[in-house]
Design a protein around this motif. Sequence first.
Motif, mmCIF file in Angstrom:
data_model
loop_
_atom_site.group_PDB
_atom_site.id
_atom_site.type_symbol
_atom_site.label_atom_id
_atom_site.label_comp_id
_atom_site.label_asym_id
_atom_site.label_seq_id
_atom_site.Cartn_x
_atom_site.Cartn_y
_atom_site.Cartn_z
ATOM 1 N N LYS A 185 33.916 38.172 43.140
ATOM 2 C CA LYS A 185 34.798 38.877 44.071
ATOM 3 C C LYS A 185 36.115 38.132 44.234
ATOM 4 O O LYS A 185 37.185 38.733 44.254
ATOM 5 C CB LYS A 185 34.115 39.041 45.435
ATOM 6 C CG LYS A 185 33.101 40.173 45.493
ATOM 7 C CD LYS A 185 32.581 40.366 46.911
ATOM 8 C CE LYS A 185 31.622 41.552 46.969
ATOM 9 N NZ LYS A 185 31.096 41.752 48.349
ATOM 10 N N SER A 186 36.035 36.801 44.354
ATOM 11 C CA SER A 186 37.258 36.025 44.540
ATOM 12 C C SER A 186 38.165 36.147 43.332
ATOM 13 O O SER A 186 39.395 36.145 43.455
ATOM 14 C CB SER A 186 36.911 34.558 44.797
ATOM 15 O OG SER A 186 36.198 34.011 43.700
ATOM 16 N N LYS A 187 37.582 36.277 42.136
ATOM 17 C CA LYS A 187 38.387 36.427 40.928
ATOM 18 C C LYS A 187 39.116 37.760 40.913
ATOM 19 O O LYS A 187 40.191 37.886 40.345
ATOM 20 C CB LYS A 187 37.490 36.311 39.685
ATOM 21 C CG LYS A 187 36.820 34.951 39.524
ATOM 22 C CD LYS A 187 35.913 34.937 38.306
ATOM 23 C CE LYS A 187 35.175 33.610 38.182
ATOM 24 N NZ LYS A 187 34.242 33.601 37.030
ATOM 25 N N ARG A 188 38.527 38.767 41.549
ATOM 26 C CA ARG A 188 39.141 40.098 41.527
ATOM 27 C C ARG A 188 40.191 40.285 42.609
ATOM 28 O O ARG A 188 40.876 41.296 42.627
ATOM 29 C CB ARG A 188 38.054 41.177 41.702
ATOM 30 C CG ARG A 188 37.060 41.244 40.560
ATOM 31 C CD ARG A 188 36.318 42.573 40.573
ATOM 32 N NE ARG A 188 35.633 42.778 41.833
ATOM 33 C CZ ARG A 188 34.412 42.324 42.114
ATOM 34 N NH1 ARG A 188 33.773 41.602 41.211
ATOM 35 N NH2 ARG A 188 33.842 42.565 43.274
ATOM 36 N N ASP A 189 40.306 39.326 43.512
ATOM 37 C CA ASP A 189 41.257 39.485 44.610
ATOM 38 C C ASP A 189 42.684 39.676 44.118
ATOM 39 O O ASP A 189 43.479 40.377 44.731
ATOM 40 C CB ASP A 189 41.185 38.273 45.554
ATOM 41 C CG ASP A 189 39.897 38.263 46.371
ATOM 42 O OD1 ASP A 189 39.244 39.333 46.445
ATOM 43 O OD2 ASP A 189 39.540 37.202 46.910
ATOM 44 N N LYS A 227 44.881 35.545 28.981
ATOM 45 C CA LYS A 227 43.826 35.212 28.027
ATOM 46 C C LYS A 227 43.498 33.721 28.049
ATOM 47 O O LYS A 227 42.342 33.324 27.813
ATOM 48 C CB LYS A 227 44.247 35.625 26.615
ATOM 49 C CG LYS A 227 43.154 35.461 25.568
ATOM 50 C CD LYS A 227 43.629 35.915 24.195
ATOM 51 C CE LYS A 227 42.528 35.729 23.170
ATOM 52 N NZ LYS A 227 42.981 36.100 21.809
ATOM 53 N N SER A 228 44.469 32.894 28.363
ATOM 54 C CA SER A 228 44.243 31.445 28.391
ATOM 55 C C SER A 228 43.261 31.034 29.480
ATOM 56 O O SER A 228 42.724 29.922 29.456
ATOM 57 C CB SER A 228 45.575 30.712 28.604
ATOM 58 O OG SER A 228 46.098 30.976 29.906
ATOM 59 N N ASN A 229 43.018 31.952 30.437
ATOM 60 C CA ASN A 229 42.074 31.667 31.519
ATOM 61 C C ASN A 229 40.631 32.017 31.162
ATOM 62 O O ASN A 229 39.714 31.738 31.940
ATOM 63 C CB ASN A 229 42.482 32.435 32.788
ATOM 64 C CG ASN A 229 43.842 31.998 33.325
ATOM 65 O OD1 ASN A 229 44.178 30.812 33.265
ATOM 66 N ND2 ASN A 229 44.616 32.941 33.832
ATOM 67 N N ASP A 230 40.422 32.671 30.026
ATOM 68 C CA ASP A 230 39.059 33.014 29.607
ATOM 69 C C ASP A 230 38.272 31.744 29.285
ATOM 70 O O ASP A 230 38.854 30.698 28.949
ATOM 71 C CB ASP A 230 39.082 33.920 28.370
ATOM 72 C CG ASP A 230 39.562 35.330 28.688
ATOM 73 O OD1 ASP A 230 39.661 35.664 29.882
ATOM 74 O OD2 ASP A 230 39.837 36.089 27.742
ATOM 75 N N VAL A 231 36.942 31.871 29.360
ATOM 76 C CA VAL A 231 36.098 30.717 29.045
ATOM 77 C C VAL A 231 36.160 30.420 27.559
ATOM 78 O O VAL A 231 36.512 31.281 26.738
ATOM 79 C CB VAL A 231 34.633 30.972 29.463
ATOM 80 C CG1 VAL A 231 34.528 31.234 30.946
ATOM 81 C CG2 VAL A 231 34.044 32.144 28.665
#
Length: 558
Positions: A92-96, A119-123
């Motif tokens: 939920k916090s990621k979708r804020d 994209k750089s934030n992807d795992v």
Amino acid sequence: MMDRIISSLIDFRAFANSFLSNYEPLALLLAPLLTLFTARILQSLCLLVHDNGLKPTILGFLITSIKMVPGVKGYIEAEKQKVVEKLQSGSKSKRDGWRSELPKEGLGAAVIEKLKQEKSNDVVWQGKCSGTVYIGGSESEGHFSLINEACSMFAHTNPLHMDVFQTIAQCEAEVVAMTAALLGSKNKSSGGEICGNMTSGGTESILLAVKSSRDYMKAKKGIKRPEMIIPESAHSAYDKAAQYFNIKLRRVPVNKNFQADVKAIRQQINKNTVLIVGSAPGFPHGIIDPIEELGELAYSYGICFHVDLCLGGFVLPFACKLGYPIPPFDFSVKGVTSISADVHKYGLAPKGTSVVLYRNHDIRKVKTIVLSVTLYRNHDIRKHQFVAVTEWSGGLYVSPTIAGSRPGGLIAGAWAALMALGLEGYLENTKAIMEVSKRIQKGIKEIPELFIIGRPDMTIVAFGSNDLDIFEVNDIMSSKGWHLNALQRPNSIHICITLQHAPVVEDFLRDLKESVQTVKENPGPINGGLAPIYGAAGKIPDRGMVQELLVNYMDSTC
């Protein structure tokens, strides 16, 4: 003679009137209605037991009764919400910060930089995922770069407009033909009429095969209440197909080798059966079902038989050529009527490309009326796909799949993958991943707390434990960056091996050994882990409750 009959009837009438005169008229009126009502209830109960079995029916009745106790339903809902929140695990916090409206001014070319930043934030997934990405190497070079360029060249095209985008029509036909050749179309026993088309993935391929089988059997045998029988190891796409196409689904347990149980399937066949299913291999454990026996069974009963080769379609033909002991699995097997094979898995094509194939003209016809694009678009089993020759004002509409418009770029990417790799390329890749599979199996056997599920035939290795909570092991692996698949019946996890794993196989085994040791020394769920949820889901007797949990979770993610 006639006088005696009339006399008997008069006597019976007198007796009946005398007997019934002892009852009130209202009772005489209600008695047949109550009898009919009782009979309907008994009939519904018998059908419920017949469809679900005695134990699940009794269990369902008990659980429903418990839920009616004041306060119980509210408590259950509260506990379900806790599980849903646990599943979200902070998403939920990621979708804020997610955008919910169009920007006032467009970004123009700067949108590419925006995408790169996001994209750089992807795992980090390279070499860490079970399945998921099947192409080896870096995204910016080699085979990755090649299919990306092919996709971009035809990203604007739509194979529905075959008169305009003739290249894409040709590419699709050639992908289908090349895939069919791998899966037995050149074998005399196949009948020489293999046909099919490309789809968006394994699920759509399975859906089309199921619909075609249903409609073909209706045309052939007049079956109006269709049923299909699948082993519990079969993909969940069949559950979707059953819901979409109003087919009763009978799911039977696998045998001790974790293969489809031919005897159990035979016992479930009845006058309404339209289809049985086998996998080569099955997604959970990587084990090939007894395709020859299932084909013989289907042929003897005159019903359809679909083989799910979504995972194995671009491995097993090459594994056979390399000398691996692979049992028969394709159209060379008598009784196989349709096959699904994903090009976007081991075919190393872009995501969103699969192929559905049919043995002959009859089954495809009912899929729908399909105007001919190539030799592979005018056959009978496929007739039963989807047609859209309707009385609407838009004229004739031709679409062989569930989707209408389809991305021509993906078709071009699939064609480019097959042509770029060729036979030698696929043989080389298959040898590499089969060797990695053997190394991982050997490494797991060297960890005494673990055991391998069955005997994997290909590149999926599932493993469990009698000593540890395997889901806790999975949580520790997740904390190390690995993304594996959690399984049930039995509780286990698996890794689907790809070219991405070849350089990191020893890292995987080292981390797995360490994770097992960590759980052994410190048993119990880790903070933020999902082991308790997976474990509980496997033990909940009310599968409807598990479904409700997943639906609630899905609703909370969008």
